[in-house]
Design an enzyme around this catalytic site. Sequence first.
Site, PDB file in Angstrom:
ATOM      1  CG  HIS A  23      -1.617  -0.932   1.602  1.00 46.89           C
ATOM      2  ND1 HIS A  23      -2.722  -1.386   0.367  1.00 46.89           N
ATOM      3  CD2 HIS A  23      -1.750  -1.909   2.518  1.00 46.89           C
ATOM      4  CE1 HIS A  23      -3.506  -2.556   0.786  1.00 46.89           C
ATOM      5  NE2 HIS A  23      -2.877  -2.843   1.980  1.00 46.89           N
ATOM      6  CG  HIS A  39      -6.591  -5.685   1.370  1.00 50.44           C
ATOM      7  ND1 HIS A  39      -7.378  -4.817   2.131  1.00 50.44           N
ATOM      8  CD2 HIS A  39      -5.502  -5.593   1.590  1.00 50.44           C
ATOM      9  CE1 HIS A  39      -6.501  -4.251   3.271  1.00 50.44           C
ATOM     10  NE2 HIS A  39      -5.150  -4.801   2.819  1.00 50.44           N
TER      11      HIS A  39
END
Lengths: 338, 338, 215, 215
Positions: free
Chosen positions: A57, A223
Amino acid sequence: MKKIINTPEGFITEMLEGIYAAHPDQVNYVENDLHCLVSVKKVPGKVGIATGGGSGHLPLFLGYVGEGMLDGCSIGDVFQSPSAEQMLAVTKAIDSGAGVLYIYGNYGGDILNFDMAAEMADFEEDIRVESVVAGDDVASGAPVKPGAKNTRRGVAGIFFVYKCAGAAAAKLLDLDNVKRVAEKVCENVRTMGVALTPCTVPRVGHPSFELADDELEIGMGIHGEPGIRRGKLIPADTIVDEMLNQIIDDLPYEKGDEVAVLVNGLGATPLEEQYVMFRRINQVLSEKGIKIFHTYVGEYATSMEMAGASISLLKLDDELKELLAAPADTPFFKQFQY
Amino acid sequence: MKKIINTPEGFITEMLEGIYAAHPDQVNYVENDLHCLVSVKKVPGKVGIATGGGSGHLPLFLGYVGEGMLDGCSIGDVFQSPSAEQMLAVTKAIDSGAGVLYIYGNYGGDILNFDMAAEMADFEEDIRVESVVAGDDVASGAPVKPGAKNTRRGVAGIFFVYKCAGAAAAKLLDLDNVKRVAEKVCENVRTMGVALTPCTVPRVGHPSFELADDELEIGMGIHGEPGIRRGKLIPADTIVDEMLNQIIDDLPYEKGDEVAVLVNGLGATPLEEQYVMFRRINQVLSEKGIKIFHTYVGEYATSMEMAGASISLLKLDDELKELLAAPADTPFFKQFQY
Amino acid sequence: MLQASDLKQIMQHWAEVMGRNRDYLIELDSHVGDSDLGLTMGDGFAAASKAIAEMDETDIGKLAYSAGKAMSTAVPSTMGTLMASGLMAVGKALKGKTEMDDQTVADFFQAYFDGVQSRGKAQVGDKTFLDGLYGAVGVLKADAADGKPLAEAAKRAAAAAHDGFLNTRGMLAQHGRAAGRGEQSRDLLDPGAAVADLLMQGFSEFVAGKTETVE
Amino acid sequence: MLQASDLKQIMQHWAEVMGRNRDYLIELDSHVGDSDLGLTMGDGFAAASKAIAEMDETDIGKLAYSAGKAMSTAVPSTMGTLMASGLMAVGKALKGKTEMDDQTVADFFQAYFDGVQSRGKAQVGDKTFLDGLYGAVGVLKADAADGKPLAEAAKRAAAAAHDGFLNTRGMLAQHGRAAGRGEQSRDLLDPGAAVADLLMQGFSEFVAGKTETVE
Ligand SMILES: Nc1ncnc2c1ncn2[C@@H]1O[C@H](COP(=O)(O)OP(=O)(O)O)[C@@H](O)[C@H]1O
Ligand SMILES: Nc1ncnc2c1ncn2[C@@H]1O[C@H](COP(=O)(O)OP(=O)(O)O)[C@@H](O)[C@H]1O
Ligand SMILES: [Mg+2]
Ligand SMILES: [Mg+2]
Ligand SMILES: [Mg+2]
Ligand SMILES: [Mg+2]
């Protein structure tokens, strides 16, 4: 799987080696574990702020460790929580007597491990730990009822929590007050995302879901968690309207409110497109009489090479405005006082 | 073509509207033309620095307009030069009597237009204009012979030219000296890129070239210009070695040299992969006894949603070190003094 | 009677079972989660097994605790941390024991269940791992009380775990990523409960194998 | 004799020709450049034509200059700026003229050629637009000196431009993106020279159409 990596297994370790080599004047690791990252600067008497979560991320999470923001971060494998032991190692390293605040996103694995770490910090190390769990993704659950458990996922809006709590800690506010600030930001920030393409977890080797060439998914998580609706690709303004209206209605943000805006690229979506989105956000907010205090555009919380973006709004009061405008200097986020 | 846009025709105008709306305290436009961007701050007696070029490379070019870097930028459509008239408009707006330096990349269209604009500035406006043309892409031509025309394309290395020349101008050096600094950087910077996927110019509607699912192209330019070789996807370290060795041999960079490193993502390649690359760069340079003064990793010059990255090295002397380390505050690049 | 060496073999067998079912668990987790369960369970049980394989330790509790610690460090995912919490709770409950009779085997799985529950704060029926294990623990306890042979009890416990897993279809997920799906989650099988199923299958296979060897 | 109104029609016809050949030019430019040539020439000549279509101006030079300015503002690509420079040079050379005889037509294209050359600093043989136009200008000059009818001269000039375009295959590119390809550039046709070819085809078509109408 088209990635510039050596092996799926070595990906995160090698990434971390790269980060320490690139920013030796800002970050370091403790207990011989690359996954336990701390700021090189430790301020006596300051509340330590730690975060943590899965990799994949960037600049989330570790990229915000530095002056005016966070003090440490434990890092897991791609999309996987770091371990409680790693969190504890960071906690010990950053505590300077004023206690430690955990700020992390609302994911089962992270909660279990941070809870375990907080218990260990308390029992084994006598460090006072408080936790604030960010759950800003409007698409991922019912509106939060006061007192009830927030079931929403934490996404890009956590940047605002880091920024304001970090500035509060830099002012040497005590743990209760830094926590109060972090909670205030959590209560006033809302986010919604859109995905255009999936991303591939290197060790899995294939995309985690499929989207047709002319499809997008509104509300998808970082995700690849399912969103609110999948549909045909539509114009940028229509996408923004759909996302923004759900955000605005949720808090709700109202005429006369002052907000900070974050347009966040998920990875493969160019800055150009993020600005096309902001143009529309600016139009809609000004029509609704919501004033923009400051705007952030760029990649703040990504899903590797996923194409897509998210929009976050933070409703501000005088305290949050002052904290947001304070300087910060981390490897990934730098801001002069404004 | 999977993009968050409204129409291909409106793409750049809307992006620019977004930029001005997001950064009203830093940038503005002149002569009622969104394509003519200038810093809101004008320093009397300071050399004005202007750049310009096609869109689709954010944060290049306009993103570096701000304190400590550039004063203005004219912006073209995707991958197309702005017009001489637009360059002239910016030139007039940023001149504060000390003359204007043009810094831009070595592309035919840009050269023709900047030459036309420089003539007009001189004849029509009596503004002294000097030009420095960056051509740092090792893959795009034979090594530069002293005095001969540089046939190489300008790519991400131009960031270093902006940074150092911008810091020199901020110190109120005169036009000849700011130009000298810019030329020194050009002589000492080399770049090489690798592409994994193409990008799509919105008005064209399909990718500008094709790369098979297991292929990459070493040396490809930021508009998809052909590179040195196309081949199978190979490990990150092998990619880096191939690129870096050609860069190092070209100047050459030698044992004892001190360099700044820029790892630049082309758009869709995640920061994680860029750090995996930097890890190897750091290993190779330290084996060769080349010292790293400072490292920059991120998206500095993109090709919209192209996957890939470039590596740039800048050989430093004391003057360039001081200029590189000076603060800068622009919408896309912020740095505290280091 | 199971010894410390048996626990080592059980852990090793669980590691094999999880490794063999890597793609099955990835597939299950991909519908509702992040597709990592096959990786984390494979790696986690392998790490747990490896951590104790060479240990010169006869205390079953200490072995289970060490296995749990290794699991928690290796795979700090939801299920990794829960399985670690289960093993560590077994460690605390069985500390000092060097042998397990059938009643202690039932206690083993009860402690495992309790450890997972106190960490994750889920209830039976919440569509989690607990729903897979719950019925199996009940069978083991009842059969131990009834004095049934362990091989038979383990086989019946495995069947109960499998039923428990299948019954998660229709439940509304209350935890983890699946909870985000709301009513949509009902149609799906719970991947964590599949792990409980595999654990009990593996245990039953181990006991059956051991019984054969002995007989 | 061609008038200011004819120049307006020529510009309009060129705009049509470029629009029609959009994909052809994109395709040519895609092998060596950035695939924009079809867009820039289409837009550029359209803008140039539009800029002068409604102008109340009889000075051919001023019209050409205005068309060039509009082109340069509309499409500041390499070819856009070069075509602008060509038209603006025509403007300077023909300023004050309200009519063109055949000799002046030859001067028109010579000035166009010179304007492109002085802006781009290329030589004939460098594999550029110039190689397309060069032979055509020569034909127009010779035929005007020989007193041949303009329709015939224009047709022969178009053929020369087409040859010039085809002959760029085999040349080594010295300018623009193609130069980056080195020896590889030899195998390709130069897209800029294709524009010269289209300009002369278009001019020849215009003259032929006009001649028919008159006769
Ligand atoms: N609070 C909880 N208590 C018990 N089991 C849980 C809990 N939350 C989730 N689970 C189980 O964990 C499984 C998912 O595990 P895992 O794939 O490791 O999650 P993640 O990848 O989201 O970290 C679910 O199928 C469920 O059985
Ligand atoms: N210096 C020059 N002089 C004349 N013609 C040139 C020159 N450089 C390039 N050209 C012509 O321009 C053509 C490419 O034009 P264009 O597609 O507009 O370039 P770009 O897209 O690179 O700006 C080439 O095919 C060539 O004929
Ligand atoms: Mg990216
Ligand atoms: Mg990007
Ligand atoms: Mg999972
Ligand atoms: Mg072109």
